[in-house]
Every structure is written in structure tokens, then in C-alpha cells.
Design an enzyme around this catalytic site. Structure first.
Site, PDB file in Angstrom:
ATOM      1  N   HIS A   1       0.873  -1.195   0.000  1.00 40.36           N
ATOM      2  CA  HIS A   1       0.000   0.000   0.000  1.00 40.36           C
ATOM      3  C   HIS A   1       0.902   1.235   0.000  1.00 40.36           C
ATOM      4  O   HIS A   1       1.334   1.714   1.052  1.00 40.36           O
ATOM      5  CB  HIS A   1      -0.907  -0.035   1.235  1.00 40.36           C
ATOM      6  CG  HIS A   1      -1.903   1.085   1.286  1.00 40.36           C
ATOM      7  ND1 HIS A   1      -3.068   1.020   2.022  1.00 40.36           N
ATOM      8  CD2 HIS A   1      -1.918   2.316   0.706  1.00 40.36           C
ATOM      9  CE1 HIS A   1      -3.749   2.143   1.891  1.00 40.36           C
ATOM     10  NE2 HIS A   1      -3.051   2.961   1.099  1.00 40.36           N
TER      11      HIS A   1
ATOM     12  N   HIS B   1       1.506   4.848  -2.466  1.00 44.66           N
ATOM     13  CA  HIS B   1       1.190   5.708  -3.616  1.00 44.66           C
ATOM     14  C   HIS B   1       2.497   6.347  -4.058  1.00 44.66           C
ATOM     15  O   HIS B   1       3.124   7.078  -3.268  1.00 44.66           O
ATOM     16  CB  HIS B   1       0.187   6.789  -3.215  1.00 44.66           C
ATOM     17  CG  HIS B   1      -1.089   6.244  -2.636  1.00 44.66           C
ATOM     18  ND1 HIS B   1      -2.242   6.119  -3.379  1.00 44.66           N
ATOM     19  CD2 HIS B   1      -1.384   5.754  -1.393  1.00 44.66           C
ATOM     20  CE1 HIS B   1      -3.201   5.603  -2.625  1.00 44.66           C
ATOM     21  NE2 HIS B   1      -2.696   5.368  -1.404  1.00 44.66           N
TER      22      HIS B   1
ATOM     23  N   HIS C   1      -9.282   1.110  -1.486  1.00 44.85           N
ATOM     24  CA  HIS C   1      -9.298   1.796  -0.196  1.00 44.85           C
ATOM     25  C   HIS C   1     -10.737   1.754   0.317  1.00 44.85           C
ATOM     26  O   HIS C   1     -11.661   2.150  -0.403  1.00 44.85           O
ATOM     27  CB  HIS C   1      -8.904   3.258  -0.350  1.00 44.85           C
ATOM     28  CG  HIS C   1      -7.439   3.503  -0.556  1.00 44.85           C
ATOM     29  ND1 HIS C   1      -6.716   2.909  -1.552  1.00 44.85           N
ATOM     30  CD2 HIS C   1      -6.567   4.295   0.136  1.00 44.85           C
ATOM     31  CE1 HIS C   1      -5.463   3.327  -1.476  1.00 44.85           C
ATOM     32  NE2 HIS C   1      -5.338   4.167  -0.467  1.00 44.85           N
TER      33      HIS C   1
ATOM     34  N   GLU D   1     -11.269   3.751   5.508  1.00 44.96           N
ATOM     35  CA  GLU D   1     -10.231   4.658   6.042  1.00 44.96           C
ATOM     36  C   GLU D   1     -10.961   5.742   6.837  1.00 44.96           C
ATOM     37  O   GLU D   1     -10.867   5.798   8.046  1.00 44.96           O
ATOM     38  CB  GLU D   1      -9.410   5.257   4.892  1.00 44.96           C
ATOM     39  CG  GLU D   1      -8.305   6.203   5.359  1.00 44.96           C
ATOM     40  CD  GLU D   1      -7.548   6.861   4.200  1.00 44.96           C
ATOM     41  OE1 GLU D   1      -8.015   6.811   3.051  1.00 44.96           O
ATOM     42  OE2 GLU D   1      -6.469   7.452   4.472  1.00 44.96           O
TER      43      GLU D   1
ATOM     44  N   ASP E   1       1.877   4.014   2.813  1.00 44.43           N
ATOM     45  CA  ASP E   1       0.857   4.863   2.177  1.00 44.43           C
ATOM     46  C   ASP E   1       1.499   6.024   1.401  1.00 44.43           C
ATOM     47  O   ASP E   1       1.661   5.926   0.182  1.00 44.43           O
ATOM     48  CB  ASP E   1      -0.137   5.380   3.232  1.00 44.43           C
ATOM     49  CG  ASP E   1      -1.517   5.668   2.657  1.00 44.43           C
ATOM     50  OD1 ASP E   1      -1.738   5.418   1.460  1.00 44.43           O
ATOM     51  OD2 ASP E   1      -2.388   6.142   3.416  1.00 44.43           O
ATOM     52  N   ASP E   2       1.806   7.123   2.101  1.00 44.68           N
ATOM     53  CA  ASP E   2       2.398   8.310   1.454  1.00 44.68           C
ATOM     54  C   ASP E   2       3.548   8.797   2.339  1.00 44.68           C
ATOM     55  O   ASP E   2       3.421   9.812   3.052  1.00 44.68           O
ATOM     56  CB  ASP E   2       1.330   9.410   1.329  1.00 44.68           C
ATOM     57  CG  ASP E   2       0.142   8.942   0.509  1.00 44.68           C
ATOM     58  OD1 ASP E   2       0.230   8.942  -0.730  1.00 44.68           O
ATOM     59  OD2 ASP E   2      -0.870   8.549   1.125  1.00 44.68           O
TER      60      ASP E   2
HETATM   61  N1  HPA Z   1      -6.268   7.617   1.076  1.00 41.92           N
HETATM   62  C1  HPA Z   1      -6.966   7.795  -0.036  1.00 41.92           C
HETATM   63  N2  HPA Z   1      -6.416   8.212  -1.159  1.00 41.92           N
HETATM   64  C2  HPA Z   1      -5.115   8.435  -1.184  1.00 41.92           C
HETATM   65  C3  HPA Z   1      -4.344   8.264  -0.077  1.00 41.92           C
HETATM   66  C4  HPA Z   1      -4.950   7.832   1.124  1.00 41.92           C
HETATM   67  O1  HPA Z   1      -4.335   7.670   2.184  1.00 41.92           O
HETATM   68  N3  HPA Z   1      -3.079   8.577  -0.440  1.00 41.92           N
HETATM   69  C5  HPA Z   1      -3.109   8.913  -1.731  1.00 41.92           C
HETATM   70  N4  HPA Z   1      -4.343   8.837  -2.198  1.00 41.92           N
HETATM   71 ZN    ZN Z   2      -3.552   4.829   0.371  1.00 38.79          ZN
END
Ligand code: HPA
Ligand code: ZN
Length: 353
Positions: A31, A33, A211, A214, A292-293
Site C-alpha cells: 500500500h 502511492h 481503499h 479509512e 501509504d504516502d
Molecule cells: N487515502 C486515499 N487516497 C489516497 C491516499 C490515502 O491515504 N493517499 C493517496 N491517495
Molecule cells: Zn492509500
């Protein structure tokens, strides 16, 4: 979300041996991006190189934008900075910077999201984006031995027609992709909107993930399973609100790709102890830990593992998540077997810890 009884940590500060063990543990990142690995320094450098004007010209002003209140406040910055990515070389360099971090963190395999609808909206051709990312992956495999692939993500708060058009555009290059995903602003954009899009993508042979849960409710997780037929759920925090759903995820062995530092920074939880991880483990759920990021949330994958160690999880818990990440990867049996052997060798070297 139900809070959980995580063990109380009485171990004191993490020592360097444990820190190094966490880093060297063979793991997969499932996971991630790629646009979320754009560090602010690189964003400013690419803005200058590509003649893109950003509202922030210096690092300290840009850094002040990283205090997020929720998912949308992060997405606003994330999409704005994506405008600096223009050429295939930019995408290749972004990938290589990420893979250097990943290699240092023990990542052996990475399945990587990208958001083509946003790049195409910035006037960049799909081929430019994919060629750059794939070249980065190819060089990274030679340089670090990391295998990987791309998961094309649908930006769920863009029009459904845009997602439908994307599916047509990716068709000639479907062999360059491993899966389809669903990301961006969740609440108000249920998986049900994308039933047909995912059906087409799956018919092309792509793996499906989304996703869900969240910021959105447990029902979005159920929709992702029932309507999109996903094989993994990204995040899945709010699945914990529905006991029957947790039981279903366990029975069907659907992996949840969790991202603790992301959930903390986007205020999905106030504290890492509030994540339902212990609950999921006790129920027998399949979970993996991811970043994630990482350029936005204060840490790459090993930092996420370490944050959970600091929260009270044991090195054995961390090792079980790393092993699960190898099992939950979309790879062939030979590669899985060789990574699992590497993992067993790591375990033998660290059995005293
Ligand atoms: N959630 C949803 N979309 C996203 C995320 C995230 O954490 N990071 C990049 N796009
Ligand atoms: Zn994500």
C-alpha cells in the site's frame, strides 16, 4: 471505531539491535502511492526544473503545509504538488528515490499505486507516466533486487465517466499493470459507483483492491467485497465497527493493508493504540503494515513497523506481518517461495531477540 486493549509497553526505548532487525526483516510493501513519495525537496527541485509555479517557493514555507486535519486536507496538497511531475525522467527518478528508501527498509517486493487521471488532467500522457515508472522499477530491480509492479488507481471523487475512459486507455498496456485500485476522498464516493469499472478491469486480468474504511464506514468495505470483488482492502480501519464483517474478513482471509502513521497524521485515530490492530490479530485477521504516502506522513515502511513496536507490539508480531505481506503479494509461486526462504533465514538469525 472500537478502541482496543493493546499491550502496555514496559520495554523502554528501542535499542539499535531491534531497530536494525526491524529494518532488515524481509517484507513487501502493498500500500504505497508513488506520488506520496514526493519529498518536498524533490517537489521544489522539479518545480524549478519544469517551470511550474507553486504557491510555496522555499522549503520551510512548503513544510508548514504538512499539518493535516483529515484525508481531504492532505489530498489538497498531494494533488497540488503532483503538478511538478512532467516527464518520464521525473517519474523514473521518483520511483528510484522510493526504491532506495524501500531497499534500506528491507522491502523485497512493492506493489505501487499511481493516479493517472490526475496526471492526464495535468496534460501528461499515460504512456509518459507508465514508461517512467516502469523504467524506475526495472532499474530498481537490477540495483536492489526488489520486484514490483503497478496498480492503477481510480480517483473516486472524479467523475465515473473519467474512470470508465481510463479503463479503455489502459487496455493496450494491461500487461504492464498488476491491478486496479480505488483511492482519494472516500466519504460520499462509495465503491458501488465503480462496480462496472472494476468488472471490466478484472475481466482484463487485473487484480482488484480498494481503499475502504479509512474515513468511510464498514459498509464501504462490504461494498468493496460484494460489488468490486476485491482481493485486499486498503486501510480497513472501520471494518472494526462491524463484528460480522471482521469475522467475514478472517474467514475469507482478505488481507488489510494498514498504514499506521498515515492514520495518525490524517487523524483517523488520535493515537496508535486506538487502531484496531490487536482486535484484528485476536480475531485472526490477515494484516500487513505499509507506509501509504511516506513523504507526507513522517516515515517509510520500517518507521511504520517501528511505531507499532513502540506502541507495544512484539518483534514476533512485526515478523508475522512481514511474513503475511510476502504471502499476500500478487506474485508467482517461485518468487513467493524465494522471499519466504529469505524471511526464514532472517528469522533464524534473529531468533534470540
Ligand atoms: N487515502 C486515499 N487516497 C489516497 C491516499 C490515502 O491515504 N493517499 C493517496 N491517495
Ligand atoms: Zn492509500
Amino acid at each position: 471505531m472500537t478502541t482496543t486493549n493493546t499491550p502496555v509497553d514496559t520495554r523502554g526505548p528501542i535499542d539499535d539491535t531491534v531497530r536494525a532487525a526491524i529494518r532488515s526483516m524481509p517484507k513487501a510493501e502493498l500500500h504505497l502511492h508513488i506520488e506520496g513519495t514526493l519529498e518536498p525537496e524533490l517537489a521544489l527541485r522539479l518545480a524549478r526544473r519544469n517551470g511550474v509555479t507553486l504557491p510555496w517557493n522555499d522549503l520551510s514555507t512548503l513544510r508548514q503545509q504538512y499539518d493535516f486535519s483529515n484525508l481531504q486536507s492532505f489530498l489538497d496538497l498531494y494533488y497540488q504538488l503532483m503538478a511538478v511531475l512532467k516527464t518520464a525522467d521525473d517519474f523514473r527518478d521518483l520511483m528510484l528515490d522510493y526504491l532506495a528508501h524501500a531497499a534500506a527498509d528491507g522491502v523485497r517486493h512493492a506493489e505501487i499505486f499511481f493516479d493517472p487521471q490526475v496526471h492526464m488532467g495535468n496534460g501528461i500522457a499515460l504512456d509518459t507516466v507508465m514508461d517512467g515508472l516502469l523504467e524506475g522499477l526495472r532499474i530498481g530491480r537490477e540495483r536492489y533486487g526488489i520486484t514490483g509492479g503497478l496498480i492503477v488507481c481510480i480517483v473516486r471523487d472524479m467523475p465515473v465517466e473519467s474512470a470508465q475512459a481510463l479503463i479503455e486507455q489502459i487496455a493496450p498496456r494491461v500487461h504492464d499493470l498488476i491491478g486496479i485500485g480505488l483511492d482519494s476522498a472516500e466519504v460520499g464516493y462509495p465503491p458501488s459507483l465503480f462496480t462496472e469499472v472494476f468488472a471490466k478491469a478484472r475481466a482484463m486480468g487485473l487484480h482488484a483492491v480498494a481503499h475502504a474504511g479509512e474515513e468511510g464506514p464498514a459498509d464501504y468495505v462490504i461494498q468493496a467485497l460484494d460489488l468490486l470483488h476485491v482481493e485486499r482492502i486498503d486501510h480497513g480501519c472501520h471494518a472494526a465497527d462491524d463484528d460480522a464483517l471482521v469475522a467475514r474478513l478472517c474467514a475469507a482471509r482478505i488481507p488489510l493493508t494498514m498504514c499506521p502513521l498515515s492514520n495518525l497524521r490524517l487523524k483517523v485515530v488520535a493515537d496508535l493504540h486506538d487502531l484496531p490492530i490487536r482486535r484484528y490479530l485476536d480475531a485472526g485477521a490477515t494484516i500487513t503494515i505499509n507506509s501509504d504516502d511516506p513523504a507526507y506522513f513522517g516515515g517509510y515502511i520500517a518507521d511504520n513497523y517501528q511505531a507499532l513496536y513502540d506502541t507495544g507490539y512484539s518483534l514476533q508480531d512485526l515478523a508475522s506481518w512481514a511474513r503475511t505481506s510476502l504471502s499476500a503479494s500478487f506474485i508467482d509461486d517461485a518468487r513467493r517461495q524465494s522471499m519466504l526462504e529469505e524471511f526464514e533465514a532472517w528469522q533464524r538469525r534473529h531468533c534470540e531477540l
